[in-house]
Design a protein around this motif. Structure first.
Motif, short mmCIF file in Angstrom:
data_model
loop_
_atom_site.label_atom_id
_atom_site.label_comp_id
_atom_site.label_asym_id
_atom_site.label_seq_id
_atom_site.Cartn_x
_atom_site.Cartn_y
_atom_site.Cartn_z
N SER A 18 0.82 -1.21 0.00
CA SER A 18 0.00 0.00 0.00
C SER A 18 0.86 1.26 0.00
O SER A 18 2.07 1.20 0.26
N ILE A 19 0.21 2.38 -0.25
CA ILE A 19 0.87 3.68 -0.16
C ILE A 19 1.34 3.91 1.28
O ILE A 19 2.43 4.45 1.51
N GLY A 20 0.55 3.49 2.25
CA GLY A 20 0.94 3.62 3.66
C GLY A 20 2.21 2.85 3.95
O GLY A 20 3.07 3.32 4.70
N HIS A 21 2.33 1.67 3.38
CA HIS A 21 3.54 0.86 3.56
C HIS A 21 4.74 1.58 2.95
O HIS A 21 5.82 1.62 3.56
N ILE A 22 4.55 2.16 1.78
CA ILE A 22 5.62 2.93 1.14
C ILE A 22 6.05 4.07 2.05
O ILE A 22 7.25 4.27 2.28
N SER A 23 5.09 4.81 2.59
CA SER A 23 5.43 5.98 3.41
C SER A 23 6.18 5.59 4.69
O SER A 23 6.98 6.37 5.19
N LYS A 24 5.94 4.39 5.19
CA LYS A 24 6.66 3.93 6.38
C LYS A 24 8.12 3.59 6.07
O LYS A 24 8.98 3.73 6.94
#
Length: 170
Positions: A90-96
């Motif tokens: 996910s985009i959230g995983h990328i941002s982490k």
């Protein structure tokens, strides 16, 4: 098919790497993958918002570079899967995971765009060299080989951005 499924279990992987090696490879490559997405989007952002007397040249340069960066994402993600790891979801995983910073500024000068992308590509190349060393120590020659090509491409992007930004100063 049922016989094959009964022979497989959750510990099976498509490679002979240890579970720890698989986790290490996946961790290293997923950070690179997150950074590839961050760098891709930043490059496209600057491509969309570049202006000035060199607009056409910069617009085309950044579009070419964005396409090259995006082309790395599938290769990196599939490399993680080939060794038995899991990849970004996910985009959230990328941002982490990303270490390349976003740029949400409403205005960035063309010269600042080129300089920022040059530095980001340097950071990306350095991270790939670090990951290369790690996977090479595990004997993962296939991932190391993929990274060698991508390191060269990042260094070429850096060089082009440097030369373009120096020409801007002339």
């Amino acid at each position: 098919m049922a016989a094959l499924n009964s022979q497989l279990n959750e510990r099976d992987t498509p490679t002979d790497y240890s579970k720890n090696d698989i986790k290490s490879i996946a961790k290293a490559i997923n950070v690179l993958l997150a950074n590839a997405y961050a760098l891709y989007l930043k490059t496209k952002n600057f491509h969309w918002h570049v202006g000035g007397r060199h607009f056409r040249d910069y617009h085309l340069l950044l579009d070419d570079q964005a396409q090259q960066i995006f082309a790395t994402t599938d290769v990196l993600a599939e490399r993680v899967r080939k060794v038995g790891g899991t990849t970004l979801r996910s985009i959230g995983h990328i941002s982490k995971l990303q270490t390349i910073k976003d740029n949400d500024e409403p205005y960035v000068s063309s010269s600042a765009m080129l300089c920022e992308l040059m530095n980001d590509n340097k950071v990306f190349a350095a991270a790939m060299r670090k990951a290369h060393k790690a996977v090479d120590e595990m004997g993962d020659v296939a991932t190391a080989s993929v990274l060698e090509t991508f390191i060269d491409e990042a260094e070429r992007r850096t060089w082009f951005l440097l030369e373009t930004s120096e020409r801007e100063a002339d």
